[in-house]
Design an enzyme around this catalytic site. Structure first.
Site, mmCIF file in Angstrom:
data_model
loop_
_atom_site.group_PDB
_atom_site.id
_atom_site.type_symbol
_atom_site.label_atom_id
_atom_site.label_comp_id
_atom_site.label_asym_id
_atom_site.label_seq_id
_atom_site.Cartn_x
_atom_site.Cartn_y
_atom_site.Cartn_z
ATOM 1 N N THR A 164 -10.277 -37.089 0.697
ATOM 2 C CA THR A 164 -9.308 -37.699 -0.273
ATOM 3 C C THR A 164 -9.160 -39.545 -0.205
ATOM 4 O OG1 THR A 164 -7.231 -37.890 0.883
ATOM 5 C CG2 THR A 164 -8.490 -35.630 0.201
ATOM 6 N N GLY A 180 -8.735 -34.757 8.831
ATOM 7 C CA GLY A 180 -8.850 -33.538 9.708
ATOM 8 C C GLY A 180 -8.470 -33.324 10.818
ATOM 9 N N ASP A 304 3.482 -35.095 13.507
ATOM 10 C CA ASP A 304 2.382 -35.307 12.847
ATOM 11 C C ASP A 304 3.280 -37.093 12.133
ATOM 12 O OD1 ASP A 304 0.317 -35.386 10.756
ATOM 13 O OD2 ASP A 304 1.134 -34.047 9.623
ATOM 14 N N LYS A 331 4.741 -42.657 8.485
ATOM 15 C CA LYS A 331 5.824 -41.508 8.266
ATOM 16 C C LYS A 331 7.131 -41.772 9.208
ATOM 17 C CE LYS A 331 2.657 -37.974 7.237
ATOM 18 N NZ LYS A 331 1.696 -36.999 7.818
ATOM 19 N N TRP A 392 1.074 -41.340 1.352
ATOM 20 C CA TRP A 392 0.557 -42.113 0.726
ATOM 21 C C TRP A 392 0.565 -43.052 -0.309
ATOM 22 C CZ3 TRP A 392 -0.856 -40.769 -4.202
ATOM 23 C CH2 TRP A 392 -0.660 -38.755 -4.156
ATOM 24 N N CYS A 602 -4.791 -20.830 0.298
ATOM 25 C CA CYS A 602 -4.395 -20.696 -1.169
ATOM 26 C C CYS A 602 -3.006 -21.571 -1.209
ATOM 27 C CB CYS A 602 -4.088 -19.048 -1.249
ATOM 28 S SG CYS A 602 -4.922 -18.128 -0.727
ATOM 29 N N HIS A 606 -2.151 -22.864 -4.990
ATOM 30 C CA HIS A 606 -1.562 -21.932 -6.350
ATOM 31 C C HIS A 606 0.094 -21.795 -5.596
ATOM 32 C CE1 HIS A 606 -4.518 -20.772 -8.166
ATOM 33 N NE2 HIS A 606 -5.847 -19.839 -6.682
ATOM 34 N N MET A 645 -11.825 -23.420 -7.612
ATOM 35 C CA MET A 645 -11.107 -22.067 -6.862
ATOM 36 C C MET A 645 -13.074 -22.198 -5.957
ATOM 37 S SD MET A 645 -9.501 -20.343 -6.390
ATOM 38 C CE MET A 645 -9.893 -18.710 -4.888
HETATM 39 CA CA CA Z 1 -1.850 -35.230 9.580
#
Ligand code: CA
Length: 672
Positions: A164, A180, A304, A331, A392, A602, A606, A645
């Protein structure tokens, strides 16, 4: 002789990108190689910013979530929209020069996950524009024509990784990483390619692989000594998906690295260890990718707390002496000032409440971790949350005020690994995993979720702050006109006085803002440009809709000046769709529960709990979600893949039905 000419060209190009006095361009992700996002242009200032109006705008009806930083090169504004569609427009009026569509939908295959349609930016170097697609292509385009010059695949299509981030072009090369760490047993790395040809120059792995295969370099051997157990079976993570800075002065590349995979350190490294180079800044030699130094912000990360956030270069006074530093607000909630000549910590102080660590020891450079912070004995309240105290969204630094402007997040979470069988835990090949339970706490560290914080890196103290109701706000821009600009989740584009945070101007964009603004001066006129289109990985979380609708709100590129006369069509007001009540599906709670377990794929688009936040249609109000055949056509057969989608080809009829039951259940609940 030819080699000499090429290398002198690239040196000139890096000098140009590093030139802080350039007022007409925005050549790199953070404007210049320093990534300060500080402009020396003074035309728009604290006195006249109240007169800022829209100079020109582009409606982007085919775009959805917009999170990227545009570039301006020689009068042309380049930006990436949804699914890496890149446009080059005249920076004075928005007239289209060319557009390029890398057909991400045609390449995505089964590699989809929330975020796959969004990119944070592009890179420019020597007449080329570089973009990186979710499924792993790094593409070079001719900046004049938009024609593809080369394309390389930088990730194995079998791996559940995605991109991204913006590529980083520097010193004749272009660098890209990937994300990932939670998606599969992945081992993070960055790769540099020759900017002219796309030939692979070097690759640097962030965590060590299986020792039986031999280590790629001495740095990996050193890193392996900080891991225990059979870490390579879990991949280790560390994926570098953002935060690449090239130091033109010191000819050094800094990489911000990711968290561990899985999050629970007792699984990935069973007898402890710092787990290098997770959650670190790693300095590399740009020529060959060899290791120079590292500083680990979160040793043995369990929360994380990746260090993927932007790395900003400056010279500041340290004990009265001008010192070349980098600034980093990862973070984990500490603001780091590091000597970039040697990687030594100068200072680190918390810019939010940090319950995982009480301090960073200034001698050892290590955090003092609080008892049970690593959830050894049951549940524990931890702030910052995995959203991070800062994500970010770009931080900027103004050398005139000496302040860094941080889009700050105030959030907390409960970690609890007591229900996880650590001995038998395996990463789900399709779903990944983190090996710890997380839930919402009863209380938050602040009465508001977000803020804009002005931080003094010399004193390591908060200079001022503005609270924001929501946590997910846009990145910042600061100028020599004494201003800080930021867009918010509530759709307001604000200008603040850089010295004290006084709100001087606001524009209602009518749609949540996630991208950072840029500025440039052409033909004597200062422009401020901003993409408006609510998005990013956490734009879909929460039980509340802000009213940003997939279909109703217009995504836009807005460009402001002091002389703007453009009339922008108003956005519709925030929209909260009424769920369809359809009694032909009698909700079976057990079936709906199966659907809930499938819905994790999803929610990024969504919305959590089937409450859409604008990145995709609200399924509670969707006529497709009550029609079995139409639902199968879209969800399994990929009828809307071109709109972002994906096709979930592996879903069975029963699983599709379970999803429909879950959606109906949520529709009925929200009707009550
Ligand atoms: Ca992470």
């Amino acid at each position: 002789m030819i080699i000499f000419i090429i290398s002198s060209c690239t040196i000139d190009e890096d000098k140009r990108i590093a030139d802080e006095s350039n007022t007409s361009d925005w050549l790199a992700y953070g404007r210049t190689h320093s990534e300060q996002r500080f402009s020396p242009v003074t035309d728009i200032d604290t006195a006249n910013v109240k007169d800022l109006t829209v100079d020109w705008f582009l409606d982007l009806p085919n775009d959805v979530a917009l999170v990227s930083t545009p570039l301006v090169v020689d009068g042309v504004l380049y930006f990436t929209g949804t699914m890496n569609r890149i446009r080059a427009v005249d920076a004075t009026n928005g007239k289209l020069i060319w557009q390029f569509d890398p057909d991400v939908a045609g390449h995505i295959g089964n590699n989809r996950k929330p975020g796959w349609t969004q990119s944070r930016g592009i890179s420019y170097y020597n007449g080329k524009i570089f973009t990186a697609t979710w499924e792993g292509r790094l593409i070079a385009l001719d900046a004049m024509t938009g024609k593809q010059i080369w394309s390389v695949l930088t990730i194995d299509p079998e791996k559940k990784m995605g991109i991204t981030g913006a590529p980083k072009a520097f010193a004749g090369k272009v660098l890209i990483g990937n994300g990932g760490s939670e998606a599969a047993p992945n081992r993070g790395y960055v790769t540099a390619y020759d900017a002219e040809t796309g030939d692979l120059a070097w690759r640097f792995y962030i965590v060590p692989g299986n020792p039986a295969d031999g280590f790629e370099n001495d740095a990996m051997k050193m890193a392996s000594e900080t891991w225990t157990g059979e870490w390579w079976k879990y991949g280790g993570g560390g994926n570098a998906w953002h935060g690449f800075t090239y130091d033109e002065e010191l000819h050094t590349l800094y990489i911000g690295t990711g968290n561990g995979g899985p999050w629970n350190p007792k699984v990935r490294s069973e007898r402890g260890g710092d787990n290098l180079f997770l959650s670190s800044i790693v300095a590399l030699n740009p020529d060959d990718g060899s290791y120079k130094w590292h500083y680990q912000t979160t040793p043995g990360d369990a929360w994380d707390y990746n260090s993927n956030m932007d790395i900003v270069l400056a010279s500041i006074k340290v004990n009265g002496v001008d010192t070349k530093v980098l600034m980093h607000a990862p973070k984990n909630g500490f603001f780091y000032v590091i000597n970039r000549e040697n990687g030594k910590l100068i200072s680190a102080k918390p810019f939010v409440e940090t319950t995982w660590a009480s301090e960073v020891d200034s001698i050892t450079g290590r955090p003092t971790i609080n008892p049970n912070a690593r959830y050894d004995s049951g549940h524990v309240y931890i702030t910052p949350s995995p959203h991070g105290a800062h994500s970010w969204h770009a931080m900027s630094y103004n050398p005139h005020t000496g302040l860094a402007y941080i889009p700050t997040i105030h959030d907390a979470v409960i970690f609890d690994a007591s229900k996880i069988n650590l001995n038998e835990w395996k990463m789900n090949p399709g779903k990944g995993g983190i090996a710890v339970g997380i839930s919402d706490p009863d209380s938050l560290p602040r009465p508001y979720y977000g803020s804009l914080q002005a931080w003094n890196p010399v004193t390591q103290k908060l200079a001022w702050m503005v609270p924001h109701q929501e946590l997910w706000n846009g990145g910042t821009l600061t100028t020599a006109g004494g201003l800080v600009f930021q867009g918010t989740a509530l759709g307001k584009f604000n200008a603040y006085r850089a010295t004290d945070g006084k709100l001087l101007w606001t524009y209602d964009a009518g749609l949540g803002i996630s991208a950072p603004p840029i500025t440039y001066k052409i033909n004597g006129k200062q422009h401020i440009a901003l993409l408006v289109g609510w998005g990013g990985a956490f734009a879909g979380v929460g039980n509340k809709s802000l009213g940003w609708d997939y279909n109703r709100h217009t995504r836009r590129l807005l460009v402001f000046s002091l002389e703007g006369k453009a009339i922008v069509p108003p956005q519709p007001p925030p929209y909260f769709p009424s769920p369809i009540i359809d009694n032909t599906i009698m909700v079976d709670d057990a079936v709906a529960e199966t659907g809930r377990n499938l819905y994790w794929q999803c929610f990024g688009c969504h919305g959590a709990n089937v409450i859409a936040k604008g990145m995709a249609p609200d399924l509670r109000a969707s006529s497709i979600a009550i029609n079995k055949d139409a639902f199968a056509l879209v969800v399994r057969e990929g009828a809307k893949v071109n709109m972002g989608m994906p096709a979930y080809k592996e879903l069975t009829d029963n699983e599709l039905s379970a999803l429909m039951h879950f959606i109906r259940k949520k529709a009925h609940e929200s009707q009550n």
